[in-house]
Motif scaffolding. Structure first.
Motif, PDB file in Angstrom:
ATOM      1  N   MET A  70       2.700 -27.045  22.789  1.00  0.00           N
ATOM      2  CA  MET A  70       1.344 -27.494  22.489  1.00  0.00           C
ATOM      3  C   MET A  70       0.579 -26.442  21.707  1.00  0.00           C
ATOM      4  SD  MET A  70      -0.622 -30.090  22.759  1.00  0.00           S
ATOM      5  CE  MET A  70      -1.704 -29.872  21.346  1.00  0.00           C
ATOM      6  N   ALA A  71       0.792 -25.174  22.019  1.00  0.00           N
ATOM      7  CA  ALA A  71       0.122 -24.103  21.271  1.00  0.00           C
ATOM      8  C   ALA A  71       0.550 -24.123  19.814  1.00  0.00           C
ATOM      9  CB  ALA A  71       0.439 -22.754  21.901  1.00  0.00           C
ATOM     10  N   ALA A  72       1.831 -24.347  19.569  1.00  0.00           N
ATOM     11  CA  ALA A  72       2.333 -24.400  18.192  1.00  0.00           C
ATOM     12  C   ALA A  72       1.731 -25.581  17.442  1.00  0.00           C
ATOM     13  CB  ALA A  72       3.855 -24.487  18.199  1.00  0.00           C
ATOM     14  N   VAL A  73       1.682 -26.735  18.096  1.00  0.00           N
ATOM     15  CA  VAL A  73       1.105 -27.920  17.457  1.00  0.00           C
ATOM     16  C   VAL A  73      -0.380 -27.719  17.187  1.00  0.00           C
ATOM     17  CG1 VAL A  73       0.509 -30.347  17.840  1.00  0.00           C
ATOM     18  CG2 VAL A  73       2.797 -29.525  18.398  1.00  0.00           C
ATOM     19  N   THR A 123       0.063 -17.748  22.530  1.00  0.00           N
ATOM     20  CA  THR A 123      -0.900 -18.599  23.216  1.00  0.00           C
ATOM     21  C   THR A 123      -2.115 -17.767  23.600  1.00  0.00           C
ATOM     22  OG1 THR A 123      -0.054 -18.136  25.433  1.00  0.00           O
ATOM     23  CG2 THR A 123       1.027 -19.906  24.177  1.00  0.00           C
ATOM     24  N   ALA A 124      -3.139 -18.449  24.135  1.00  0.00           N
ATOM     25  CA  ALA A 124      -4.334 -17.738  24.595  1.00  0.00           C
ATOM     26  C   ALA A 124      -4.000 -16.741  25.704  1.00  0.00           C
ATOM     27  CB  ALA A 124      -5.375 -18.749  25.088  1.00  0.00           C
ATOM     28  N   GLU A 125      -2.912 -16.998  26.435  1.00  0.00           N
ATOM     29  CA  GLU A 125      -2.496 -16.085  27.510  1.00  0.00           C
ATOM     30  C   GLU A 125      -1.605 -14.954  26.988  1.00  0.00           C
ATOM     31  OE1 GLU A 125      -1.996 -19.374  27.596  1.00  0.00           O
ATOM     32  OE2 GLU A 125      -3.568 -20.013  28.998  1.00  0.00           O
ATOM     33  N   GLY A 126      -1.302 -14.970  25.690  1.00  0.00           N
ATOM     34  CA  GLY A 126      -0.490 -13.914  25.118  1.00  0.00           C
ATOM     35  C   GLY A 126       0.994 -14.186  25.083  1.00  0.00           C
ATOM     36  N   LEU A 127       1.417 -15.404  25.421  1.00  0.00           N
ATOM     37  CA  LEU A 127       2.834 -15.746  25.394  1.00  0.00           C
ATOM     38  C   LEU A 127       3.259 -16.080  23.963  1.00  0.00           C
ATOM     39  CD1 LEU A 127       2.980 -18.053  28.550  1.00  0.00           C
ATOM     40  CD2 LEU A 127       3.675 -15.648  28.386  1.00  0.00           C
ATOM     41  N   ALA A 128       4.394 -15.544  23.550  1.00  0.00           N
ATOM     42  CA  ALA A 128       4.883 -15.776  22.183  1.00  0.00           C
ATOM     43  C   ALA A 128       5.574 -17.129  22.094  1.00  0.00           C
ATOM     44  CB  ALA A 128       5.844 -14.659  21.784  1.00  0.00           C
ATOM     45  N   TYR A 129       5.378 -17.787  20.947  1.00  0.00           N
ATOM     46  CA  TYR A 129       6.113 -19.023  20.686  1.00  0.00           C
ATOM     47  C   TYR A 129       6.649 -18.992  19.262  1.00  0.00           C
ATOM     48  CZ  TYR A 129       1.797 -20.473  18.264  1.00  0.00           C
ATOM     49  OH  TYR A 129       0.715 -20.527  17.414  1.00  0.00           O
TER      50      TYR A 129
END
Length: 286
Positions: A70-73, A123-129
């Motif tokens: 969802m972050a990527a989209v 992401t807003a939490e800092g997770l890489a995608y």
């Protein structure tokens, strides 16, 4: 009635395929050469049915539950600013890989893989995608395949038997592998296991809820079309697995869905099918 049917078919086709839809359709279907899938393959039956309208919207809602996907989209697809353009690009990709020549299908896959390679971030939490991550690709593939299958089973003009739907999953695996999915499911049982394996990773992020509000409550359609879109949206929600609806906090009212929602969905898909059949004949004659 014939004129109304033809105009409705053209309008729907133009929305889904874009202004150059007739030219793209002619290239996809009329260019000679070997195909990935022959006329007898289940993927052609499923992807050529009006149930895809409901299945596609349901797939978007389901896919939104993976925070990285969802972050990527949300950050890269521009679906809010150009929702129809995104729909047209997606429908063209499905049409080319399902019906087009093997060469055109390979080119389409190469373009998508090139785009995926560039889509990365945090992401807003800092997770890489990274959109080319096989794990994320497998989630998008599995949720899309399951949604299309379940929509065809419920709303399709000619639902397949169990072996036919297993073969459909196997057909979609060919496209998934070309896109970079590692060992995609090849029958319905494996598809269910694949989806279940993602359950611990899924949740409704603010981006997922925003996407659901946009798709269900503020769709980019004219006011006159809103009642028909409402039927589409209600059936897309009803098609979701019960656990996905719970995560998205979308209510379930079994009596209403059984007496009103599903019958209205059957009527809507029948109407789209009726109109698009006329439009296809008209485009062939042009």
């Amino acid at each position: 009635m014939t004129d109304l049917r033809d105009r409705l078919g053209r309008a729907v086709f133009r929305r889904v395929a874009g202004p150059d839809g007739p030219a793209k359709r002619a290239r996809i279907h009329d260019t000679p050469g070997p195909r990935w899938f022959g006329p007898e393959r289940p993927i052609r039956t499923v992807h050529g049915d009006a149930s895809m309208f409901i299945g596609g919207l349901s797939a978007l809602l389901l896919q939104s539950l993976h925070p990285l996907a969802m972050a990527a989209v949300s950050a890269h697809s521009g679906f809010r600013g150009d929702p129809w353009g995104r729909l047209q690009r997606t429908s063209t990709f499905l049409a080319v890989t399902t019906y087009g020549t093997a060469s055109d299908a390979e080119d389409a896959v190469a373009r998508v893989r090139s785009i995926h390679e560039r889509v990365r971030g945090r992401t807003a939490e800092g997770l890489a995608y990274h959109a080319s991550d096989p794990h994320l690709l497998a989630w998008v593939h599995a949720s899309e395949t399951d949604s299309f299958l379940r929509a065809h089973e419920r709303y399709g003009a000619r639902p397949l038997d169990a072996a036919g739907y297993d073969a459909y999953v196997a057909d979609t695996a060919r496209v998934a592998e070309a896109l970079g999915v590692v060992d995609p499911p090849r029958d319905r049982q494996a598809l269910a296991r694949c989806l279940d394996s993602y359950r611990p990773e899924l949740r409704a992020t603010p981006a997922a809820w925003a996407a659901a509000r946009f798709l269900l409550l503020h769709p980019p359609v004219p006011i006159a079309v809103r009642p028909f879109y409402g039927v589409l949206a209600a059936n897309a929600v009803a098609l979701l697995p019960s656990w996905a609806r719970s995560v998205l906090r979308l209510p379930r009212i079994p009596v209403v869905e059984g007496l009103a929602v599903q019958p209205s969905g059957l009527l809507l898909t029948h109407t789209i099918r009726w109109a698009m059949t006329s439009g296809a004949r008209s485009r062939t004659a042009e």
